[in-house]
Design an enzyme around this catalytic site. Structure first.
Site, PDB file in Angstrom:
ATOM      1  CG  HIS A 215      -0.172   0.022   2.521  1.00  0.00           C
ATOM      2  ND1 HIS A 215       0.396   1.170   3.063  1.00  0.00           N
ATOM      3  CD2 HIS A 215       0.111  -0.976   3.383  1.00  0.00           C
ATOM      4  CE1 HIS A 215       0.983   0.882   4.198  1.00  0.00           C
ATOM      5  NE2 HIS A 215       0.834  -0.422   4.418  1.00  0.00           N
TER       6      HIS A 215
ATOM      7  NE  ARG B 232      -1.783  -0.187   6.505  1.00  0.00           N
ATOM      8  CZ  ARG B 232      -2.379  -0.773   7.530  1.00  0.00           C
ATOM      9  NH1 ARG B 232      -3.533  -0.296   7.981  1.00  0.00           N
ATOM     10  NH2 ARG B 232      -1.833  -1.828   8.101  1.00  0.00           N
TER      11      ARG B 232
ATOM     12  CD  GLU C 245       1.215  -6.058   7.785  1.00  0.00           C
ATOM     13  OE1 GLU C 245       1.200  -7.258   7.431  1.00  0.00           O
ATOM     14  OE2 GLU C 245       2.149  -5.279   7.522  1.00  0.00           O
TER      15      GLU C 245
END
Length: 203
Positions: free
Chosen positions: A8, A57, A81
């Site tokens: 990102h 993001r 993540e």
């Protein structure tokens, strides 16, 4: 199939060196610009499918890189993540002592405060590869995956046949960096790792 794996764009927490993990931070102005520059560099690539982490993001980065292509972005929670649990939002300067192993000795890292183990992230990445990337590689010419630093390295763990101690080997994935693989079923080949399409100063 040509597989593009991208991190990102920049966020304020990246600049502040704070752990993001599952925290749903957004791109800052520079992060949006880095994504735009990368989108321009990839504008002639025919993506047959786009997958993204559902975090803002990553998903926004995928939207920018998609550009004018008329296609959906498939949000997949397996691409989230790594979770840092109670450590999310902390500056790297005030992290608990156990975090020292995260980058320097990943095979010894033991998360604290409800954080996620590398084994868990690696398992999610492996499931995504086995059930999305491998079957699609027999149907599509190219795919874009937009996710995160630790997740992208979990994908690389499988695609490059790494050991856990080498989790962070090579170029650390910078914001909007792109790694390119050739995938044919379970046959994986690296074409380029961690390429950026903007200046070294991050502009």
């Amino acid at each position: 199939m040509r597989l593009y794996i991208m991190r990102h764009g920049e966020t304020d927490w990246n600049i502040q060196k704070r752990l993001q993990g599952r925290s749903d931070t957004e791109l800052n102005a520079n992060g949006t610009e880095l994504a735009r520059v990368t989108s321009e560099a990839l504008k002639d690539v025919r993506f047959d499918a786009i997958y993204s982490s559902p975090l803002k993001r990553a998903h926004k980065t995928a939207e920018i890189v998609r550009g004018e292509r008329q296609m959906p972005i498939n949000a997949d929670e397996r691409l989230l993540e790594i979770s840092f649990g109670e450590c999310e939002g902390l500056s790297v300067d005030v992290l608990p002592a156990c975090f020292a192993d995260f980058f320097d000795a990943p095979e010894k890292y033991t998360p604290t405060g409800g954080g996620e183990r590398f084994a868990d992230v690696i398992a999610r990445a492996g499931d995504f590869i086995e059930n999305v990337i491998v079957p699609k590689s027999r149907e599509l010419e190219s795919m874009l995956v937009v996710a995160h630093g630790a997740m992208n390295n979990a994908l690389a763990y499988h695609l490059l046949h790494r050991e856990l101690k080498d989790y962070w080997a090579g170029v650390f994935p910078r914001n909007c960096s792109v790694s390119v693989y050739e995938v044919n079923g379970h046959d994986y080949g690296l074409i380029e790792y961690g390429k950026i399409f903007y200046g070294e100063d991050g502009k």
